[in-house]
Structure formats: structure tokens, C-alpha cells
Design a protein around this motif. Structure first.
Motif, PDB file in Angstrom:
ATOM      1  N   ASN A   6    -114.123  82.226  22.891  1.00 15.05           N
ATOM      2  CA  ASN A   6    -113.867  81.418  21.674  1.00 15.05           C
ATOM      3  C   ASN A   6    -115.516  81.244  21.128  1.00 15.05           C
ATOM      4  O   ASN A   6    -115.533  80.758  20.132  1.00 15.05           O
ATOM      5  N   LYS A   7    -116.587  81.843  22.123  1.00 18.01           N
ATOM      6  CA  LYS A   7    -117.891  81.441  21.716  1.00 18.01           C
ATOM      7  C   LYS A   7    -118.334  82.777  21.007  1.00 18.01           C
ATOM      8  O   LYS A   7    -119.491  83.107  20.775  1.00 18.01           O
ATOM      9  N   GLY A   8    -117.428  83.898  20.973  1.00 16.87           N
ATOM     10  CA  GLY A   8    -117.844  85.251  20.570  1.00 16.87           C
ATOM     11  C   GLY A   8    -118.699  86.196  21.487  1.00 16.87           C
ATOM     12  O   GLY A   8    -119.140  87.137  21.278  1.00 16.87           O
ATOM     13  N   GLU A   9    -118.531  85.543  22.715  1.00 19.60           N
ATOM     14  CA  GLU A   9    -119.141  86.462  24.078  1.00 19.60           C
ATOM     15  C   GLU A   9    -118.185  87.432  24.579  1.00 19.60           C
ATOM     16  O   GLU A   9    -117.096  87.319  24.426  1.00 19.60           O
ATOM     17  N   ILE A  10    -118.871  88.573  24.605  1.00 17.06           N
ATOM     18  CA  ILE A  10    -118.157  89.992  24.848  1.00 17.06           C
ATOM     19  C   ILE A  10    -118.309  90.455  26.296  1.00 17.06           C
ATOM     20  O   ILE A  10    -119.526  90.361  26.779  1.00 17.06           O
ATOM     21  N   THR A  11    -117.479  90.951  27.022  1.00 20.16           N
ATOM     22  CA  THR A  11    -117.870  91.820  28.307  1.00 20.16           C
ATOM     23  C   THR A  11    -116.965  92.936  28.374  1.00 20.16           C
ATOM     24  O   THR A  11    -116.067  93.245  27.618  1.00 20.16           O
ATOM     25  N   GLY A  12    -117.577  93.864  29.097  1.00 18.75           N
ATOM     26  CA  GLY A  12    -117.013  95.198  29.149  1.00 18.75           C
ATOM     27  C   GLY A  12    -117.765  96.101  30.194  1.00 18.75           C
ATOM     28  O   GLY A  12    -118.192  95.571  31.282  1.00 18.75           O
ATOM     29  N   ARG A  13    -118.155  97.366  29.895  1.00 17.92           N
ATOM     30  CA  ARG A  13    -118.850  98.125  30.475  1.00 17.92           C
ATOM     31  C   ARG A  13    -119.783  99.107  29.610  1.00 17.92           C
ATOM     32  O   ARG A  13    -119.437  99.471  28.762  1.00 17.92           O
ATOM     33  N   ALA A  14    -120.886  99.271  30.164  1.00 17.99           N
ATOM     34  CA  ALA A  14    -122.130 100.056  29.628  1.00 17.99           C
ATOM     35  C   ALA A  14    -122.200 101.030  30.784  1.00 17.99           C
ATOM     36  O   ALA A  14    -121.933 101.156  31.706  1.00 17.99           O
ATOM     37  N   ILE A  15    -123.016 101.911  29.933  1.00 16.34           N
ATOM     38  CA  ILE A  15    -123.755 103.147  30.805  1.00 16.34           C
ATOM     39  C   ILE A  15    -125.304 102.918  30.771  1.00 16.34           C
ATOM     40  O   ILE A  15    -125.635 102.665  29.904  1.00 16.34           O
ATOM     41  N   ASP A  16    -125.713 103.060  32.283  1.00 15.46           N
ATOM     42  CA  ASP A  16    -127.251 103.117  32.134  1.00 15.46           C
ATOM     43  C   ASP A  16    -127.658 104.499  31.860  1.00 15.46           C
ATOM     44  O   ASP A  16    -127.384 105.695  32.331  1.00 15.46           O
ATOM     45  N   PRO A  17    -128.329 104.867  30.789  1.00 23.75           N
ATOM     46  CA  PRO A  17    -128.852 105.817  30.393  1.00 23.75           C
ATOM     47  C   PRO A  17    -129.687 106.811  31.249  1.00 23.75           C
ATOM     48  O   PRO A  17    -129.751 107.945  31.280  1.00 23.75           O
ATOM     49  N   GLY A  18    -130.236 106.405  32.186  1.00 27.82           N
ATOM     50  CA  GLY A  18    -131.211 106.950  33.044  1.00 27.82           C
ATOM     51  C   GLY A  18    -130.506 107.225  34.163  1.00 27.82           C
ATOM     52  O   GLY A  18    -130.731 108.529  34.710  1.00 27.82           O
ATOM     53  N   THR A  19    -129.535 106.615  34.713  1.00 29.82           N
ATOM     54  CA  THR A  19    -128.722 107.093  36.155  1.00 29.82           C
ATOM     55  C   THR A  19    -127.209 107.417  35.702  1.00 29.82           C
ATOM     56  O   THR A  19    -126.806 107.990  36.778  1.00 29.82           O
ATOM     57  N   GLY A  20    -126.670 106.857  34.803  1.00 28.10           N
ATOM     58  CA  GLY A  20    -125.427 107.309  34.503  1.00 28.10           C
ATOM     59  C   GLY A  20    -124.454 106.385  35.185  1.00 28.10           C
ATOM     60  O   GLY A  20    -123.213 106.373  35.129  1.00 28.10           O
ATOM     61  N   ALA A  21    -125.018 105.335  35.597  1.00 28.73           N
ATOM     62  CA  ALA A  21    -124.059 104.168  36.577  1.00 28.73           C
ATOM     63  C   ALA A  21    -123.252 103.289  35.323  1.00 28.73           C
ATOM     64  O   ALA A  21    -123.813 103.208  34.248  1.00 28.73           O
ATOM     65  N   LEU A  22    -122.178 102.961  35.870  1.00 28.65           N
ATOM     66  CA  LEU A  22    -121.432 102.126  35.001  1.00 28.65           C
ATOM     67  C   LEU A  22    -121.715 100.707  35.227  1.00 28.65           C
ATOM     68  O   LEU A  22    -121.713 100.267  36.309  1.00 28.65           O
ATOM     69  N   ILE A  23    -122.112  99.834  34.297  1.00 26.94           N
ATOM     70  CA  ILE A  23    -122.687  98.440  34.523  1.00 26.94           C
ATOM     71  C   ILE A  23    -121.789  97.343  33.518  1.00 26.94           C
ATOM     72  O   ILE A  23    -121.253  97.610  32.498  1.00 26.94           O
ATOM     73  N   ALA A  24    -121.324  96.454  34.430  1.00 25.31           N
ATOM     74  CA  ALA A  24    -120.849  95.201  33.829  1.00 25.31           C
ATOM     75  C   ALA A  24    -121.724  94.581  32.739  1.00 25.31           C
ATOM     76  O   ALA A  24    -122.857  94.493  33.407  1.00 25.31           O
ATOM     77  N   TYR A  25    -121.398  94.100  31.805  1.00 19.12           N
ATOM     78  CA  TYR A  25    -122.452  93.599  30.677  1.00 19.12           C
ATOM     79  C   TYR A  25    -121.745  92.240  30.114  1.00 19.12           C
ATOM     80  O   TYR A  25    -120.535  91.912  30.057  1.00 19.12           O
ATOM     81  N   LEU A  26    -122.789  91.429  29.749  1.00 16.19           N
ATOM     82  CA  LEU A  26    -122.373  90.206  28.953  1.00 16.19           C
ATOM     83  C   LEU A  26    -123.116  90.473  27.626  1.00 16.19           C
ATOM     84  O   LEU A  26    -124.311  90.363  27.714  1.00 16.19           O
ATOM     85  N   ALA A  27    -122.476  90.361  26.513  1.00 13.50           N
ATOM     86  CA  ALA A  27    -123.277  90.315  24.984  1.00 13.50           C
ATOM     87  C   ALA A  27    -122.925  89.057  24.489  1.00 13.50           C
ATOM     88  O   ALA A  27    -121.832  88.530  24.295  1.00 13.50           O
ATOM     89  N   VAL A  28    -123.874  88.213  24.142  1.00 10.98           N
ATOM     90  CA  VAL A  28    -123.949  86.883  23.783  1.00 10.98           C
ATOM     91  C   VAL A  28    -124.386  86.570  22.247  1.00 10.98           C
ATOM     92  O   VAL A  28    -125.427  87.331  21.992  1.00 10.98           O
ATOM     93  N   PRO A  29    -123.606  86.267  21.351  1.00  9.27           N
ATOM     94  CA  PRO A  29    -124.025  86.296  19.949  1.00  9.27           C
ATOM     95  C   PRO A  29    -125.432  85.605  19.839  1.00  9.27           C
ATOM     96  O   PRO A  29    -125.678  84.586  20.212  1.00  9.27           O
ATOM     97  N   ALA A  30    -126.477  86.297  18.984  1.00 10.14           N
ATOM     98  CA  ALA A  30    -127.904  85.626  19.150  1.00 10.14           C
ATOM     99  C   ALA A  30    -127.726  84.154  18.319  1.00 10.14           C
ATOM    100  O   ALA A  30    -128.513  83.254  18.750  1.00 10.14           O
ATOM    101  N   ASP A  31    -126.896  83.839  17.560  1.00  7.08           N
ATOM    102  CA  ASP A  31    -126.808  82.501  17.179  1.00  7.08           C
ATOM    103  C   ASP A  31    -126.227  81.461  18.037  1.00  7.08           C
ATOM    104  O   ASP A  31    -126.097  80.297  17.780  1.00  7.08           O
ATOM    105  N   ASN A  32    -125.810  81.972  19.323  1.00  6.73           N
ATOM    106  CA  ASN A  32    -125.393  80.887  20.096  1.00  6.73           C
ATOM    107  C   ASN A  32    -126.521  80.581  21.104  1.00  6.73           C
ATOM    108  O   ASN A  32    -126.385  79.595  21.759  1.00  6.73           O
ATOM    109  N   ASN A  33    -127.771  81.001  20.801  1.00  4.82           N
ATOM    110  CA  ASN A  33    -128.976  80.641  21.777  1.00  4.82           C
ATOM    111  C   ASN A  33    -129.640  79.647  20.861  1.00  4.82           C
ATOM    112  O   ASN A  33    -129.737  79.628  19.567  1.00  4.82           O
TER     113      ASN A  33
END
Length: 437
Positions: free
Chosen positions: A410-437
Motif C-alpha cells: 500500500n506504499k506502492g513498493e514493488i518487488t519481483g525479479r530483475a536480470i543483471d545485464p553483466g552476469t545474467g543472474a536473476l536478482i530479487a529487487y525492491l522498487a520504492v517510489p521516489a516520493d516515499n523518500n
């Protein structure tokens, strides 16, 4: 259960409505009629201007919401090459999985900038795979035990583990509470279970086998499985939910604090979606409701999340793809019924697949959009069931590629899976809306 793509009316007031009404007032002196008509015209124009102003303001607000920028950060791993955030609650706890160097994966909790290995129930693998949402310190998921699978079933969990140890062991749904993981009971005679979500009333949902050898089962699946609700104890107690008449198996995928539950109803099949997901259903007040009775196909109709308002998101099958290669995201509300959530537009190659996985109280939905061959899959957000936005356009300086969005709080924070462009590894991420900071 899921088909995760791996990468991984506005009305203007009628200007003549008031003038028609006033023109019936013949008692009005002709000397004033011109002034009255002028006043009417001015009022009408003011009304039109107000409507346009409100519409413009709404469009500006929608545009602002759609272009919210995010601060994206990687979440630490357990040393392997694949991690994923699958759940985020309103305390910003992210839960999911992380692979170890030996390729086995463990259920993982990221909280307060720290990584916590939730371990297993004795077997090689465990995972948090759905949106748990609980804010009372409970995590729900699946884990292998050390007990060999007696019937050779792959069970629903095999798709969520890494090879080579993704099969061969009995799996239980688990809860992690007070720093400890414990297995949840199955129905009498059943071997395997699967837990998905938990509310703040001490209820956990999922599905579990019973002892019925169901002839509608296929492939490696042998036993019937039923949608389950566990009331947490001690002792933990399991209860089933009714199916659509004529169906034999089903799953409960998510629950809210009003006790509303969403899931699927169908036949046993392979215990991984498909014909098990003939009906997308909502359980409330002890009744089962088919929320998508006119679904285009009798397979893969899968609700994935429900918010406290009772709004539901998920994905539905395509008549041309019985194996679920292509599915289509949807949102269901009691007021409007089913609404399609389209994939990203104007892409080359064209995107045709969309899947919705998470929704918050503001109606923001997250998921994934893909082309037909899944060469280009992107994390997306639908704001209030409008057109999707590619989260990669909103990630600021983050260098990774956001391939999948699994949950939003409910704060608009998002999680999922990202790809490291250098290694191809799958990475868990946290995306926080800029206006939350």
C-alpha cells in the motif's frame, strides 16, 4: 500453479437543457429574457469549463501516477545465481526465494535491510511463491521434507525449485512464525501440501492432497487435492472449501482480512494449473462464486491476489493455448466484473501475453508483459486498470533489467525479479517510489 515467464465517460452538460427549461417560463418579462438567456449561456459555458478542467486534472493525476519514478535496489542473495521477491507487505518485508551455490533454493525473507534464510523442513528446497501479505509476522510457503515421495508425484511445487532436486521428496505447506518454520497438515490420506497466503486473523490458505486416487489426475499426479484453509493453533487445523459442482480439485491462492479467498476449481489434471483452473473462483460467506463464468477458455483461469476491498487480479487462459503458453491478465471487481489488463503496446516484437500478480488498496496492479516467444518480458504496473507502464521506464539509474513484478504494497513498493545485464543472474529487487523518500 502459475505460468511465470522465466527470464526468467465524461458527460458535458447540455447547453440547451437549462435554456429549454427557462424558455417555458413565459411569465418572465421580455425585457429580462435576453439577460436570462445570457446568464444561462454563461452558466452552461462555466459548467463545460468545469468539466474539462476536472477531466484535465484527472488526466494530469493519472499521468503523474503512471510516471512515478522509483529507487530500485538489489536484494542480497544466498550465494547462487537466482533470487526472486514474490511478496511484500505493508511493513516492507519482502519474501521469496534465493538459490544457494549448490542450486538448491531456500525460502527467504528480506527485512530491515537484512537477509534471512528461512531454511527448509528437512529437504533440499523451500520457497515463498505467492503474495503472503500478512503483517503479524507470519510467512507462508512450501518446503520439501526429507521423506521420499512414495507415489512419484512431481506435485505443484516442482516448478518452483531448481533441478536436480526439484522432485523426489514430499512437500508440505509451511508457516514461518516466531523465527521457526513448521509444516502444515494435509487432508487425511494425502502426502503433499502447498501454502500461499496468510491474513491477520490467523488463517493460511493453499491446497493439500487427500487420499483419493482421482481418475482425472494425469502425468505424475495421482491424488486429488482440495483448496485448504488452515486455522493456526496450536494445533494447526485444516479445512476445505467447496468446489464448483462437478469439479474434483482446486486451490486457494490468496486471502484478505475479511475472510474472502480466491483460487481455482476444476479437475485434478497435472496439479499445475491447466484444467485444474477451469473456474476462477471467490469464496465468501461459505459460498463459492465463479467470477469469470464466460472465460474464453476452460483452462488456466487463475486469480492470484485479492485486496481488502475484494478486488481480484489474475490471468485467464487463451483458447489457442491449452498449455498456458499465452495467458491474459484480468481484474475483477464486484461493481464492474471482469476487465482485461492489456500487455504493453507498440512493442517489437508485439506483446501478447500479460499476467497480473499483485494489487494494493489503491488499485495498482503489477505483473508481467511478454511477446509470443518470451524473448522480451518486462515488469509492468497497471494504474487503476489502465494501460500498463513498463517499470524499466521508471527505474532511474538502476542498471538491472526489471523482468517481472510479483507484488505491490500500500506504499506502492514493488518487488519481483530483475536480470543483471553483466552476469545474467536473476536478482530479487525492491522498487520504492521516489516520493516515499
Amino acid at each position: 500453479m502459475t505460468t511465470q515467464k522465466q527470464i526468467l465517460n465524461s458527460h458535458s452538460p447540455a447547453a440547451d437543457s437549462d435554456s429549454g427549461r427557462y424558455s417555458a417560463h413565459y411569465v418572465v418579462n421580455d425585457g429580462y429574457r435576453g439577460w436570462i438567456l445570457l446568464l444561462i449561456i454563461l452558466l452552461a459555458l462555466a459548467g463545460v469549463a468545469l468539466v474539462f478542467a476536472q477531466k484535465a486534472a484527472g488526466q494530469t493525476q493519472a499521468k503523474t501516477k503512471a510516471t512515478t519514478q522509483y529507487h530500485v535496489s538489489d536484494l542480497a542473495s544466498l550465494g547462487g545465481t537466482s533470487s526472486g521477491g514474490n511478496s511484500i507487505n505493508d511493513q516492507s518485508w519482502v519474501a521469496g526465494y534465493s538459490r544457494l551455490p549448490d542450486r538448491n533454493r531456500h525460502a527467504t525473507l528480506w527485512r530491515n535491510s537484512s537477509l534471512l534464510d528461512l531454511a527448509t523442513l528437512g529437504g533440499p528446497n523451500s520457497s515463498v511463491t505467492w503474495n503472503v501479505k500478512n503483517t503479524a509476522g507470519i510467512i507462508a510457503g512450501i518446503s520439501q521434507t526429507a521423506t521420499p515421495e512414495p507415489l512419484g508425484e512431481s506435485w505443484s511445487s516442482a516448478a518452483f525449485y531448481s533441478t536436480p532436486n526439484n522432485v523426489g521428496y514430499i512437500n508440505l505447506g509451511f508457516v514461518w512464525q516466531h523465527g521457526q518454520m513448521r509444516g502444515l497438515p494435509n487432508f487425511a490420506g494425502g502426502n503433499n501440501g502447498f501454502a500461499t497466503g496468510a491474513n491477520n486473523l490467523g488463517q493460511v490458505v493453499g491446497w493439500a492432497e487427500n487420499g483419493v486416487h482421482d481418475p482425472t489426475c494425469c502425468c505424475t499426479q495421482v491424488l486429488q487435492f482440495l483448496p485448504a484453509v488452515w486455522t493456526l493453533g496450536p494445533p494447526d487445523q485444516i479445512h476445505t472449501l467447496p468446489l464448483i459442482p462437478g469439479d474434483t480439485s482446486g486451490t486457494a491462492n490468496a486471502i484478505n482480512d475479511n475472510g474472502q479467498i480466491v483460487g481455482i476449481s476444476g479437475i485434478c489434471d497435472q496439479a499445475v494449473g491447466r484444467h485444474s483452473a477451469k473456474h476462477a473462483v471467490l469464496w465468501e460467506n461459505g459460498q463459492v462464486i465463479d467470477i469469470y463464468p464466460n472465460a474464453p477458455a476452460p483452462w488456466w483461469n487463475t486469480p492470484t491476489a485479492i485486496n481488502q476491498h475484494g478486488d481480484v487480479v489474475g490471468f485467464a487462459g487463451d483458447p489457442a493455448y491449452v498449455e498456458g503458453d499465452i495467458v491474459h491478465a484480468f481484474m475483477w471487481t464486484r461493481e464492474d466484473g471482469i476487465k482485461a489488463l492489456k500487455p504493453l503496446q507498440r512493442r517489437t516484437p508485439a506483446h501478447v501475453d500479460s499476467e497480473a500478480y499483485g494489487i494494493n488498496e489503491a488499485g495498482q496492479v503489477v505483473g508481467v508483459s511478454c511477446d509470443a516467444n518470451f524473448v522480451d518480458c518486462r515488469a509492468v504496473v497497471w494504474n487503476h486498470a489502465t494501460v500498463p507502464t513498463d517499470l524499466n521506464d521508471l527505474k532511474g539509474s538502476y542498471s538491472g533489467f526489471l523482468g517481472l513484478a510479483k507484488d505491490i504494497n500500500n506504499k506502492g513498493e514493488i518487488t519481483g525479479r530483475a536480470i543483471d545485464p553483466g552476469t545474467g543472474a536473476l536478482i530479487a529487487y525492491l522498487a520504492v517510489p521516489a516520493d516515499n523518500n
